[in-house]
Design an enzyme around this catalytic site. Sequence first.
Site, mmCIF file in Angstrom:
data_model
loop_
_atom_site.group_PDB
_atom_site.id
_atom_site.type_symbol
_atom_site.label_atom_id
_atom_site.label_comp_id
_atom_site.label_asym_id
_atom_site.label_seq_id
_atom_site.Cartn_x
_atom_site.Cartn_y
_atom_site.Cartn_z
ATOM 1 N N LYS A 6 3.078 31.867 -19.258
ATOM 2 C CA LYS A 6 3.307 31.684 -20.698
ATOM 3 C C LYS A 6 2.529 30.678 -21.406
ATOM 4 O O LYS A 6 1.645 30.811 -22.272
ATOM 5 C CB LYS A 6 4.439 31.881 -21.064
ATOM 6 C CG LYS A 6 5.667 32.670 -20.367
ATOM 7 C CD LYS A 6 7.066 32.648 -21.024
ATOM 8 C CE LYS A 6 7.714 31.591 -20.730
ATOM 9 N NZ LYS A 6 8.110 31.314 -19.162
ATOM 10 N N ARG A 39 15.462 32.428 -25.322
ATOM 11 C CA ARG A 39 15.938 32.608 -23.730
ATOM 12 C C ARG A 39 17.149 33.094 -23.372
ATOM 13 O O ARG A 39 17.490 33.457 -22.638
ATOM 14 C CB ARG A 39 15.980 31.274 -23.152
ATOM 15 C CG ARG A 39 14.709 30.938 -22.568
ATOM 16 C CD ARG A 39 14.713 29.357 -21.898
ATOM 17 N NE ARG A 39 13.857 29.182 -20.735
ATOM 18 C CZ ARG A 39 12.802 28.456 -20.826
ATOM 19 N NH1 ARG A 39 12.367 28.196 -21.936
ATOM 20 N NH2 ARG A 39 12.098 28.283 -19.623
ATOM 21 N N ARG A 95 16.354 28.105 -12.178
ATOM 22 C CA ARG A 95 15.758 28.530 -13.371
ATOM 23 C C ARG A 95 15.619 29.947 -13.391
ATOM 24 O O ARG A 95 15.770 30.476 -14.298
ATOM 25 C CB ARG A 95 14.320 27.593 -13.348
ATOM 26 C CG ARG A 95 14.440 26.105 -13.600
ATOM 27 C CD ARG A 95 13.271 25.523 -13.256
ATOM 28 N NE ARG A 95 12.071 25.787 -14.235
ATOM 29 C CZ ARG A 95 10.787 25.569 -13.983
ATOM 30 N NH1 ARG A 95 10.532 24.970 -12.889
ATOM 31 N NH2 ARG A 95 9.974 25.933 -14.845
ATOM 32 N N ARG A 111 5.665 18.140 -13.298
ATOM 33 C CA ARG A 111 7.281 18.164 -14.046
ATOM 34 C C ARG A 111 8.002 17.883 -13.034
ATOM 35 O O ARG A 111 7.855 18.665 -11.792
ATOM 36 C CB ARG A 111 7.427 19.548 -14.755
ATOM 37 C CG ARG A 111 6.648 19.596 -15.979
ATOM 38 C CD ARG A 111 6.455 21.070 -16.526
ATOM 39 N NE ARG A 111 7.926 21.844 -16.342
ATOM 40 C CZ ARG A 111 8.077 23.109 -17.002
ATOM 41 N NH1 ARG A 111 7.169 23.737 -17.816
ATOM 42 N NH2 ARG A 111 9.266 23.594 -16.851
ATOM 43 N N ARG A 170 1.788 23.118 -9.763
ATOM 44 C CA ARG A 170 1.090 22.907 -11.075
ATOM 45 C C ARG A 170 1.151 21.521 -11.494
ATOM 46 O O ARG A 170 2.060 20.942 -11.087
ATOM 47 C CB ARG A 170 1.347 24.010 -12.194
ATOM 48 C CG ARG A 170 2.866 23.811 -12.687
ATOM 49 C CD ARG A 170 3.188 24.910 -13.543
ATOM 50 N NE ARG A 170 4.512 24.872 -13.877
ATOM 51 C CZ ARG A 170 5.296 26.010 -14.862
ATOM 52 N NH1 ARG A 170 4.432 26.859 -15.141
ATOM 53 N NH2 ARG A 170 6.475 25.687 -15.033
HETATM 54 P P1 AMP Z 1 9.753 25.550 -19.828
HETATM 55 O O1 AMP Z 1 8.804 24.426 -19.899
HETATM 56 O O2 AMP Z 1 9.894 26.586 -20.866
HETATM 57 O O3 AMP Z 1 10.100 26.158 -18.357
HETATM 58 O O4 AMP Z 1 11.272 24.825 -20.087
HETATM 59 C C1 AMP Z 1 11.703 23.711 -19.303
HETATM 60 C C2 AMP Z 1 13.246 23.703 -19.413
HETATM 61 O O5 AMP Z 1 13.462 23.248 -20.851
HETATM 62 C C3 AMP Z 1 14.163 24.973 -18.998
HETATM 63 O O6 AMP Z 1 14.380 24.993 -17.563
HETATM 64 C C4 AMP Z 1 15.338 24.556 -19.973
HETATM 65 O O7 AMP Z 1 16.080 23.711 -19.239
HETATM 66 C C5 AMP Z 1 14.767 23.837 -21.149
HETATM 67 N N1 AMP Z 1 14.370 25.087 -22.221
HETATM 68 C C6 AMP Z 1 13.307 25.252 -22.817
HETATM 69 N N2 AMP Z 1 13.385 26.325 -23.642
HETATM 70 C C7 AMP Z 1 14.673 26.645 -23.694
HETATM 71 C C8 AMP Z 1 15.345 27.540 -24.440
HETATM 72 N N3 AMP Z 1 14.855 28.257 -25.290
HETATM 73 N N4 AMP Z 1 16.886 27.489 -24.212
HETATM 74 C C9 AMP Z 1 17.343 26.625 -23.487
HETATM 75 N N5 AMP Z 1 16.666 25.690 -22.607
HETATM 76 C C10 AMP Z 1 15.456 25.665 -22.636
#
Ligand code: AMP
Length: 216
Positions: free
Chosen positions: A13, A88, A172, A161, A127
């Site tokens: 994404k 989400r 996740r 990360r 990554r």
């Molecule tokens: P991402 O970079 O999109 O993989 O997000 C990393 C982490 O941020 C996720 O595993 C969640 O802990 C948190 N997070 C990001 N976006 C959301 C969301 N829309 N709702 C809840 N938690 C989020």
Amino acid sequence: MNIILLGPPGAGKGTQAQRLQNDLGLVQLSTGDMLRAAVASGSALGQKAKGIMEAGKLVPDELMVGLIESRIGQPDAAKGFILDGFPRTEAQAAALDAMLAKSGKKLDKVIEMDVDEAALTERVVGRFTCAKCGTGYHNKFKRPKVDGICDVCGSKEFTRRKDDNADTMKTRMAAYRAQTEPLLPYYRAEGILKKVDGMAAMDEVYRQIRAVLAGA
Ligand code: AMP
């Protein structure tokens, strides 16, 4: 044009959103990036989110909705945005619909990035990102042209990360399946869901997304 990229962690994404942002002038709204910035700054939101993110769980809906609502209201989002990592949950999707309706906006397309789950852990664990300009790389699939030097800005500093490890990936993925996957039928029923093959090469995935948007 307002779009959502929807898919599990590691679906690509962020990579595709960056490219769409560069080519189409839409703004990438990555809630993960916003939260990581909040954690780095030590803000109240960051302090609440840090442990949850490290565990691979979802940050509570009310925090996320507040975060995205203030961001979508900023002037640069007026010409269109790409949501990457939001919504989400069904509650977030409903809140998004309500906030868009309130400001006379709508979603044009929701793009499902269809991927083979078995490949995701390898993608995620390998990554890394340029610490200066944020360009994404991968140990195996997208190394910098010169090892240790960012192709885009020449920086020699990279970050990984904390949640990009095999253990956290399990949580996740479970969160994705239980809470985010149910959004697919939600958007399908609205008639705006389109699927692309997230397992194809990056350029091909991008081509498919552009084809979907051209039909928007
Ligand atoms: P991402 O970079 O999109 O993989 O997000 C990393 C982490 O941020 C996720 O595993 C969640 O802990 C948190 N997070 C990001 N976006 C959301 C969301 N829309 N709702 C809840 N938690 C989020």
